[in-house]
Scaffold this motif. Structure first.
Motif, PDB file in Angstrom:
ATOM      1  N   PRO A  20       1.128   2.908   3.409  1.00 58.91           N
ATOM      2  CA  PRO A  20       1.461   2.817   1.982  1.00 58.91           C
ATOM      3  C   PRO A  20       0.366   2.112   1.179  1.00 58.91           C
ATOM      4  CG  PRO A  20       3.345   2.198   3.323  1.00 58.91           C
ATOM      5  CD  PRO A  20       2.170   2.323   4.251  1.00 58.91           C
ATOM      6  N   VAL A  21       0.172   2.604  -0.048  1.00 56.30           N
ATOM      7  CA  VAL A  21      -0.809   2.029  -0.963  1.00 56.30           C
ATOM      8  C   VAL A  21      -0.137   1.725  -2.303  1.00 56.30           C
ATOM      9  CG1 VAL A  21      -2.770   3.220   0.095  1.00 56.30           C
ATOM     10  CG2 VAL A  21      -1.580   4.277  -1.823  1.00 56.30           C
ATOM     11  N   SER A  22      -0.745   0.827  -3.045  1.00 61.91           N
ATOM     12  CA  SER A  22      -0.333   0.547  -4.418  1.00 61.91           C
ATOM     13  C   SER A  22      -1.531   0.878  -5.298  1.00 61.91           C
ATOM     14  CB  SER A  22       0.076  -0.915  -4.575  1.00 61.91           C
ATOM     15  OG  SER A  22       1.219  -1.187  -3.789  1.00 61.91           O
ATOM     16  N   THR A  93       3.599   1.967  -6.578  1.00 59.94           N
ATOM     17  CA  THR A  93       3.625   0.852  -5.640  1.00 59.94           C
ATOM     18  C   THR A  93       4.197   1.314  -4.303  1.00 59.94           C
ATOM     19  OG1 THR A  93       3.873  -0.741  -7.436  1.00 59.94           O
ATOM     20  CG2 THR A  93       4.541  -1.473  -5.250  1.00 59.94           C
ATOM     21  N   GLN A  94       3.464   1.033  -3.236  1.00 56.81           N
ATOM     22  CA  GLN A  94       3.873   1.364  -1.869  1.00 56.81           C
ATOM     23  C   GLN A  94       4.194   2.853  -1.710  1.00 56.81           C
ATOM     24  OE1 GLN A  94       3.901  -1.036   0.811  1.00 56.81           O
ATOM     25  NE2 GLN A  94       2.584  -1.859  -0.776  1.00 56.81           N
ATOM     26  N   VAL A  95       3.253   3.688  -2.107  1.00 58.96           N
ATOM     27  CA  VAL A  95       3.413   5.140  -1.975  1.00 58.96           C
ATOM     28  C   VAL A  95       2.594   5.658  -0.799  1.00 58.96           C
ATOM     29  CG1 VAL A  95       3.944   5.502  -4.411  1.00 58.96           C
ATOM     30  CG2 VAL A  95       1.585   5.666  -3.642  1.00 58.96           C
ATOM     31  N   SER A  96       3.084   6.718  -0.194  1.00 58.97           N
ATOM     32  CA  SER A  96       2.376   7.368   0.903  1.00 58.97           C
ATOM     33  C   SER A  96       1.903   8.771   0.522  1.00 58.97           C
ATOM     34  CB  SER A  96       3.288   7.465   2.128  1.00 58.97           C
ATOM     35  OG  SER A  96       3.618   6.174   2.573  1.00 58.97           O
ATOM     36  N   PHE A  97       2.263   9.205  -0.687  1.00 61.92           N
ATOM     37  CA  PHE A  97       1.904  10.542  -1.151  1.00 61.92           C
ATOM     38  C   PHE A  97       1.739  10.534  -2.668  1.00 61.92           C
ATOM     39  CE2 PHE A  97       3.239  14.587  -3.024  1.00 61.92           C
ATOM     40  CZ  PHE A  97       2.363  15.453  -2.406  1.00 61.92           C
ATOM     41  N   GLY A 121      -6.748   0.049  -5.956  1.00 62.86           N
ATOM     42  CA  GLY A 121      -5.505  -0.678  -5.736  1.00 62.86           C
ATOM     43  C   GLY A 121      -5.562  -1.417  -4.423  1.00 62.86           C
ATOM     44  N   GLU A 122      -4.405  -1.511  -3.769  1.00 60.72           N
ATOM     45  CA  GLU A 122      -4.339  -2.197  -2.473  1.00 60.72           C
ATOM     46  C   GLU A 122      -3.642  -1.311  -1.449  1.00 60.72           C
ATOM     47  OE1 GLU A 122      -2.091  -4.402  -4.761  1.00 60.72           O
ATOM     48  OE2 GLU A 122      -3.864  -5.040  -5.836  1.00 60.72           O
ATOM     49  N   HIS A 123      -3.927  -1.587  -0.181  1.00 64.11           N
ATOM     50  CA  HIS A 123      -3.254  -0.860   0.894  1.00 64.11           C
ATOM     51  C   HIS A 123      -2.418  -1.844   1.716  1.00 64.11           C
ATOM     52  CE1 HIS A 123      -6.632  -2.568   3.116  1.00 64.11           C
ATOM     53  NE2 HIS A 123      -5.941  -2.354   4.209  1.00 64.11           N
ATOM     54  N   SER A 124      -1.470  -1.287   2.428  1.00 65.32           N
ATOM     55  CA  SER A 124      -0.658  -2.061   3.370  1.00 65.32           C
ATOM     56  C   SER A 124      -1.131  -1.727   4.779  1.00 65.32           C
ATOM     57  CB  SER A 124       0.815  -1.688   3.254  1.00 65.32           C
ATOM     58  OG  SER A 124       1.273  -1.959   1.948  1.00 65.32           O
TER      59      SER A 124
END
Length: 126
Positions: A20-22, A93-97, A121-124
C-alpha cells in the motif's frame, strides 16, 4: 517511451502496487518529440480522472460515465514534467491500485499522449 491512445482521445492506465502507498502529489506530462504528426501540446491530456481501490479495478471505457472518481484534475500542458497537483488525502491513502482515465487532450486531436506520470508520497512495508 510513451503511451498513445489508439482509437480516439481516451486512455486508461492501471497501476498496481506491491505494498500500500499514500499518494500526495501527481505529475502528468507529455514530453519529448511526437512521431505521429500531432503537436506535443495538442496531444497532451487536458484532464485526468483518478480511481482508487478494488472497485475501480473492474472499470473500463464502457463503465466510465457512471463512475465517480476519487479525484479529477484539469491538466495544463506540462512539457518539462515540473507541475504537480495535490491529491485529496483520504482516497489516496493506503491504496494498492490506481486507475488513470484521460478522457481528452488539449487540441481535440485524434491521439492523446502520456509519457510521464510521477507519483509522490509514502509507501508501507508489506
Amino acid at each position: 517511451p510513451c503511451v498513445v491512445s489508439d482509437t480516439g482521445e481516451e486512455i486508461i492506465l492501471r497501476v498496481w502496487f506491491v505494498a500500500p502507498v499514500s499518494i500526495r502529489r501527481i505529475c502528468i506530462a507529455s514530453v519529448g518529440p511526437v512521431e505521429d504528426g500531432d503537436d506535443a501540446a495538442e496531444s497532451h491530456p487536458s484532464r485526468v480522472r483518478c480511481f482508487t481501490g478494488p472497485a475501480a479495478e473492474g472499470l473500463g471505457f464502457d463503465s466510465m460515465d457512471d463512475a465517480q472518481p476519487a479525484q479529477a484534475f484539469e491538466l495544463m500542458v506540462n512539457p518539462q514534467a515540473e507541475a504537480f497537483t495535490q491529491c485529496v488525502l483520504r482516497p489516496f491513502t493506503q491504496v494498492s491500485f490506481v486507475m488513470f482515465h484521460f478522457p481528452s487532450n488539449h487540441g481535440d486531436v485524434e491521439h492523446t499522449r502520456v509519457s510521464y506520470i510521477g507519483l509522490q508520497g509514502e509507501h508501507s512495508h508489506a
